[in-house]
Design a protein around this motif. Structure first.
Motif, short mmCIF file in Angstrom:
data_model
loop_
_atom_site.label_atom_id
_atom_site.label_comp_id
_atom_site.label_asym_id
_atom_site.label_seq_id
_atom_site.Cartn_x
_atom_site.Cartn_y
_atom_site.Cartn_z
N PRO A 1 11.23 -2.51 21.60
CA PRO A 1 11.42 -2.73 23.09
C PRO A 1 10.28 -3.36 23.89
N GLU A 2 9.18 -3.23 23.61
CA GLU A 2 8.07 -4.08 24.23
C GLU A 2 8.24 -5.79 23.94
N GLY A 3 8.93 -5.96 22.85
CA GLY A 3 8.91 -7.28 22.57
C GLY A 3 8.06 -7.87 21.45
N ARG A 4 7.41 -6.68 20.81
CA ARG A 4 6.36 -6.93 19.64
C ARG A 4 7.28 -7.24 18.44
N THR A 5 7.20 -8.15 17.66
CA THR A 5 7.95 -8.53 16.52
C THR A 5 7.54 -7.80 15.15
N LEU A 6 8.28 -6.99 14.66
CA LEU A 6 7.78 -6.29 13.43
C LEU A 6 8.38 -6.98 12.31
N PHE A 7 9.84 -7.52 12.31
CA PHE A 7 10.19 -8.29 11.14
C PHE A 7 10.74 -9.39 11.48
N ALA A 8 10.83 -10.40 10.83
CA ALA A 8 11.36 -11.88 10.97
C ALA A 8 11.72 -12.54 9.71
N ARG B 1 -0.46 -1.16 6.83
CA ARG B 1 -1.04 -0.56 7.95
C ARG B 1 -0.57 0.06 8.95
N ASN B 2 -0.76 1.16 9.60
CA ASN B 2 -0.02 1.70 10.85
C ASN B 2 0.32 0.70 11.79
N GLY B 3 1.53 0.99 12.09
CA GLY B 3 2.23 -0.10 13.08
C GLY B 3 2.94 -1.25 12.42
N VAL B 4 2.69 -1.47 11.21
CA VAL B 4 3.44 -2.64 10.67
C VAL B 4 5.21 -2.63 10.46
N GLY B 5 5.60 -1.38 10.82
CA GLY B 5 6.98 -1.08 10.62
C GLY B 5 7.61 -0.42 9.46
N LYS B 6 6.84 0.47 8.77
CA LYS B 6 7.34 1.19 7.48
C LYS B 6 8.49 2.05 8.03
N LEU C 1 1.32 8.11 -4.99
CA LEU C 1 1.80 6.88 -5.14
C LEU C 1 1.45 6.38 -6.79
N ASP C 2 0.68 7.20 -7.28
CA ASP C 2 0.53 6.88 -8.84
C ASP C 2 1.73 7.08 -9.52
N THR C 3 2.81 7.87 -8.81
CA THR C 3 3.86 8.40 -9.63
C THR C 3 5.18 7.30 -9.32
N MET C 4 4.64 6.06 -8.54
CA MET C 4 5.76 5.23 -8.29
C MET C 4 5.76 4.19 -9.51
N ASP C 5 7.17 3.61 -9.41
CA ASP C 5 7.39 2.38 -10.24
C ASP C 5 7.04 1.19 -9.81
N ALA C 6 6.89 0.95 -8.52
CA ALA C 6 6.51 -0.18 -7.88
C ALA C 6 6.01 0.17 -6.54
N ILE C 7 5.06 -0.68 -6.09
CA ILE C 7 4.36 -0.63 -4.52
C ILE C 7 4.95 -1.78 -3.79
N VAL C 8 5.49 -1.51 -2.75
CA VAL C 8 5.78 -2.56 -1.75
C VAL C 8 4.95 -2.58 -0.68
N GLU C 9 4.13 -3.69 -0.34
CA GLU C 9 3.26 -3.76 0.48
C GLU C 9 3.89 -4.52 1.45
N LEU C 10 3.63 -3.87 3.02
CA LEU C 10 4.23 -4.55 4.32
C LEU C 10 3.29 -4.89 5.20
N SER D 1 -5.18 3.68 17.42
CA SER D 1 -4.53 4.14 16.48
C SER D 1 -5.50 5.57 15.88
N GLY D 2 -4.53 6.20 14.96
CA GLY D 2 -5.19 7.29 14.34
C GLY D 2 -6.40 6.66 13.54
N GLY D 3 -6.17 5.79 12.59
CA GLY D 3 -7.13 5.44 12.13
C GLY D 3 -8.52 4.72 12.71
N GLN D 4 -8.25 4.10 13.86
CA GLN D 4 -9.24 3.37 14.59
C GLN D 4 -9.83 4.66 15.23
#
Length: 532
Positions: A15-22, A38-43, A198-207, A454-457
């Motif tokens: 709503p603030e106008g920050r683009t997550l996906f294009a 990373r946190n805030g990337v849109g997962k 995550l070690d039980t996954m068949d694939a990792i998708v990095e966003l 953010s929490g990590g920062q």
């Protein structure tokens, strides 16, 4: 048709106008995919777009098959029960009426007499002992998460969508979720910072802000691939820097040759043995050739510098943080913490901890573990003086710092820089900025207000302020430091703790984190049980 999820040219902005996906395009088929970034990337937003809770602003989401979304544990309505999670309240009520002889013949024909047993088996599968009639308000957050996951897989959807399913779970709860997903044979999309999961996954998708990249295999294989990418980026950087140097050297040599030729031409013209028109033609041709060579060299230099900058950026993203910190000077045999027969709690007559003893000596790295409700956080409050013992005593025998999940030692209204100077009054501005830069708070980043982080920062800022001084405290106490952090933030925290040479007391259920920071002793807590 096989179950699948397809996202085509998705666009979404906050709503603030920050683009997550294009123009994001991504496909999921049967199998388990870990979604990281990373946190805030849109997962979480991506999961909501897939589930239909949000509609894309452009593009299309296509789902073939059924979906199940794990509801967050905090979203509980008054009077809601475990049976409501399973959508089974009416059917179980029919069974109760049938047992009491109050059901009609038509109702008896539709009764599912195995339903209650199957629900209890599903709950047991995630390590939860609860009856369907149990009120959700009576369960802890971790127990509600497990109940929600049991209900989710009970419905056997083609895809399950999970957002941080192991957050706030104790070790047994995490293990139950990991085991369940390890055996899941339908589709799953899992947002998690839990590397064991995550070690039980068949694939990792990095966003990332640039889009999504799929890596086949589990987390360990993904990390190996990232190491390879880092090596390639370093190779590209070296190649680009060599090209920049080579172009500069050739430009210098060309300029020197031109100067010599110009000097020779002027000497020849001065002698008067060459027609004036010929001199002019040669001069124009030389200037045109020289100008074209300069423009070509400039294009090559600009491209090489752009390649070097891109390689630098890739290295900064891919390269794990590595820190060097001042020594605490903690002697190996010094007593750091002594807890003797501690009994404490919040309500008279109902102790959370009873007759608990613990000693820390030297640079030990100790983790406090145990199920939810066994008193781990209560113990940390007693150590910090926020909770007075009913019986026994707690002695902290050295300088220490405690970082709780809110990093309460920092002033939320002040900048990181001002917090550092307050906690380390002996540090001048140069020492302050150098210490913060080691924790990736460089230049204006050090001036961020703590309340905006953010929490990590936030946790990284707390570590910078505590460990970046001239002499860090000899004891550091951490309460669930990896909760709600993305993996990049966790790895930055791990790097800081590996460089720390004092004593550590850590409450955490994250086994990968505990191994990464070199835990030397584990203390298992059970409520009201003496543990030495």
């Amino acid at each position: 048709m096989p179950a699948s999820i397809s996202l085509s040219n998705i666009a979404w902005s906050t709503p603030e106008g920050r683009t997550l996906f294009a123009n994001l395009s991504l496909n999921f088929e049967t199998g388990r995919s870990g979604l990281v970034g990373r946190n805030g990337v849109g997962k979480s937003t991506l999961l909501h777009l897939i589930s239909g809770l949000l509609k894309p602003q452009a593009g299309k989401v296509s789902v073939v098959g059924t979906l199940g979304l794990l509801r967050q544990a905090a979203q509980v309505s008054p009077g809601e029960t475990v049976a409501d999670l399973f959508g089974a309240s009416e059917r179980l009520d029919l069974l109760r009426r049938a047992e009491a002889g109050l059901a009609s013949v038509e109702e008896l024909a539709s009764a599912d007499w195995t339903l209650e047993a199957r629900i209890e088996a599903a709950l047991a599968r995630v390590g939860l002992s609860a009856e369907p009639a149990t009120a959700l308000k009576a369960l802890s957050g971790g127990q509600r998460t497990r109940a929600g996951l049991a209900a989710l897989v009970f419905g056997a959807p083609d895809f399950i969508l999970l957002d941080e399913p192991t957050n706030n779970l104790d070790r047994n709860g995490r293990g139950a979720v990991i085991d369940l997903l390890a055996g899941w044979r339908s589709g799953a999309i899992v947002i998690s910072h839990d590397r064991e999961l995550l070690d039980t996954m068949d694939a990792i998708v990095e966003l990332t802000s640039l889009g999504a990249t799929r890596y086949g295999g589990n987390w360990s294989l993904y990390r190996e691939r990232k190491v390879t990418e880092l090596a390639a980026a370093r190779h590209d950087l070296l190649d680009a820097e060599r090209r920049v140097l080579d172009i500069a050297q050739k430009a210098q040599a060309t300029a020197e040759r031109k100067a010599r030729k110009d000097g020779a031409g002027k000497s020849k013209a001065a002698k008067g043995d060459m027609p004036r028109i010929l001199i002019g033609g040669l001069k124009n041709r030389a200037e045109n050739t020289s100008g074209e060579n300069i423009r070509l060299a400039e294009r090559r230099r600009a491209q090489a510098e752009a390649d070097a900058a891109a390689a630098h950026e890739r290295i900064e993203v891919l390269q794990p943080i590595s820190l060097k910190l001042p020594s605490t000077g903690l002697p190996p045999g010094k007593a750091v913490l002594r807890i003797y027969r501690l009994t404490a709690g919040y309500e008279a007559g109902k102790p959370i901890i009873a007759d608990f003893s613990l000693d820390l000596t030297g640079a030990e790295r100790v983790t406090i573990s145990g199920g939810n409700g066994t008193g781990k956080t209560t113990l940390l409050k007693a150590i910090s003086g926020k909770l007075k013992p009913w019986l026994g005593n707690v002695s902290v025998l050295t300088a220490y710092a405690m970082l709780d999940q809110q990093v309460g030692l920092l002033d939320a209204e002040a900048s990181i820089r001002d917090n550092f100077r307050r906690i380390n009054p002996e540090a001048d501005e140069n020492a302050c900025r150098a210490a913060l830069a080691r924790f990736m708070f460089r230049a204006d980043a050090a001036l961020q207000v703590v309340g905006s982080l953010s929490g990590g920062q936030l946790l990284r800022a707390g570590l910078a302020c505590v460990l970046g001084g001239k002499v860090p405290p000899a004891l550091l106490i951490l309460d669930e430091p990896t909760n709600h952090l993305d993996i990049d933030a966790i790895e930055a925290v791990e790097a800081g703790l590996r460089a720390y040479d004092g004593a550590l007391l850590v409450v955490s259920h994250d086994q990968a984190f505990l191994e990464a920071i070199g835990i030397t002793r584990r203390v298992e807590m059970a409520a009201c049980t003496n543990i030495r």
